[in-house]
Write an enzyme that holds these catalytic residues in place. Structure first.
Site, short mmCIF file in Angstrom:
data_model
loop_
_atom_site.label_atom_id
_atom_site.label_comp_id
_atom_site.label_asym_id
_atom_site.label_seq_id
_atom_site.Cartn_x
_atom_site.Cartn_y
_atom_site.Cartn_z
N SER A 2 0.60 -0.56 -0.02
CA SER A 2 -0.24 -0.20 -0.21
C SER A 2 0.87 1.65 -0.12
CB SER A 2 -1.20 0.34 1.39
OG SER A 2 -2.02 -0.95 1.13
N LYS A 51 -10.43 -4.02 10.91
CA LYS A 51 -12.18 -3.60 10.14
C LYS A 51 -13.14 -3.14 11.30
CE LYS A 51 -9.60 -4.64 5.88
NZ LYS A 51 -10.13 -5.32 4.35
N GLU A 63 -22.71 3.61 2.85
CA GLU A 63 -23.52 2.18 2.30
C GLU A 63 -22.61 1.60 2.69
OE1 GLU A 63 -26.86 2.22 3.43
OE2 GLU A 63 -26.78 0.76 2.56
N ASN A 72 -12.08 -0.26 5.60
CA ASN A 72 -10.80 -0.52 5.12
C ASN A 72 -10.82 1.05 5.20
OD1 ASN A 72 -11.92 0.23 2.84
ND2 ASN A 72 -10.22 -1.38 1.63
N GLY A 111 -15.02 -19.11 0.19
CA GLY A 111 -15.06 -19.21 0.87
C GLY A 111 -15.67 -17.77 1.60
N GLY A 113 -14.90 -15.59 4.34
CA GLY A 113 -14.92 -14.86 5.27
C GLY A 113 -15.26 -13.09 5.49
N ASN A 135 -17.87 -22.88 0.96
CA ASN A 135 -16.96 -22.96 1.76
C ASN A 135 -16.57 -23.94 2.73
OD1 ASN A 135 -15.43 -20.75 3.51
ND2 ASN A 135 -17.25 -21.37 5.65
N TYR A 197 -2.73 -11.81 -4.84
CA TYR A 197 -2.25 -11.71 -5.29
C TYR A 197 -0.34 -12.16 -5.24
CZ TYR A 197 -1.25 -7.99 -2.32
OH TYR A 197 -0.77 -7.07 -1.12
#
Ligand code: NAP
Length: 259
Positions: A2, A51, A63, A72, A111, A113, A135, A197
């Site tokens: 980041s 988060k 929203e 985030n 998944g 999560g 899942n 990634y």
């Protein structure tokens, strides 16, 4: 990546910003953010496991942050706004860079999560034909399906259906494994997308390529696009992402080679 992404955005726009990684002590989120505001920071990104704390900290929520219950991005002003840019980042990458049309598509999400919660509101907004979630722990898929009005399908039953887009939102790639999705499901998909990634195709991407999926992608594009959405929140301008995507892809490959 980041800090590198945001520095690249700022360079491309001729802006002067500071973006750094800071470690927050467990249980100390609120005091930490109070201190950032006091020091004059304009906002922050938040990653796991904070988060939900970020959502609670915000005075108001967009929203998309409210609907997934996680933020985030925080924007500091007279009030603190909490946003969630993950879903918009995913959509920008899939529909923009990869040219996939969500409207009318059958989508399988692997998944259940926090990452999936971030994606679902943005996916649903674009009117897909249907979304199913599989899942390992079926009860989590069922709970997610109930809160978002989608279907939960056991992994072994996914082979009875046909999906245009298969999204790997499990963390299996981080342990060098693929999720237990049948090859026939991947063979029919026009796009198989891994949220993780890496410098090399992930095990899920390899499985999808071997099975004959139309296209495969990792989650770097999503990472760059969600960062661009956060940049827009803070600076009022959405950076062009294509140059930054190429730059960070090169950086990941160089680091993997130890260069
Ligand atoms: P999470 O909340 O920890 O959920 C992990 C998920 O993976 C759960 O559904 C879990 O199933 C499943 N899983 C773990 N090991 C498994 C295995 N061996 N076999 C089958 N399923 C397994 O993680 P998250 O926040 O949703 O994130 C998921 C992935 O997305 C992470 O790898 C994260 O790095 C990535 N991500 C990328 C971006 C991006 O910008 N590119 C953004 C967000 C997330 P159970 O419920 O059965 O435990």
């Amino acid at each position: 990546f980041s800090p590198e992404i945001h520095r690249s955005f700022a360079r491309s726009l001729g802006e002067d910003i500071v973006y750094e990684k800071l470690e927050v002590p467990l249980g100390g989120f609120d005091e930490f953010v109070d201190d950032l505001i006091e020091k004059g920071y304009k906002g922050c990104n938040i990653t796991l496991p904070f988060k939900v704390d970020a959502c609670k900290y915000a005075d108001r929520l967009t929203e998309r942050a409210r609907s997934c219950g996680a933020a985030n991005t925080l924007v500091f002003g007279s009030k603190v706004t909490g946003d969630n840019t993950d879903g918009a980042g995913f959509i920008a990458d899939v529909t923009g860079r990869l040219g996939f049309e969500i409207e009318g598509a059958s989508i399988l999400v692997l998944g259940a999560g926090g990452g999936v919660r971030g994606l679902l509101p943005s996916l649903l907004e674009l009117n897909p034909k249907w979304i199913a979630v599989a899942n390992r722990t079926m009860s989590r898929a069922a709970a997610l399906a109930e809160s978002f009005g989608i279907d939960a399908v056991p992994y072994e039953e996914t082979a009875a259906e046909s999906f245009d887009l298969v999204i790997n939102a499990t963390s299996t790639s981080l342990s060098n494994m693929a999720p237990p999705v049948p090859r026939s499901v991947l063979a029919e998909a026009s796009l198989a997308y891994d949220l993780v990634y890496a410098a090399e195709p992930t095990p899920f991407m390899q499985l999808a390529m071997e099975a004959g999926a139309g296209a495969v992608a990792d989650g770097l594009g999503m990472l760059v696009e969600q960062a661009a959405e956060s940049y827009l929140d803070w600076r009022g301008v959405r950076p062009d992402t294509s140059g930054t995507y190429r730059e960070i892809r090169r950086l990941i490959e160089e680091r993997a080679r130890g260069a």
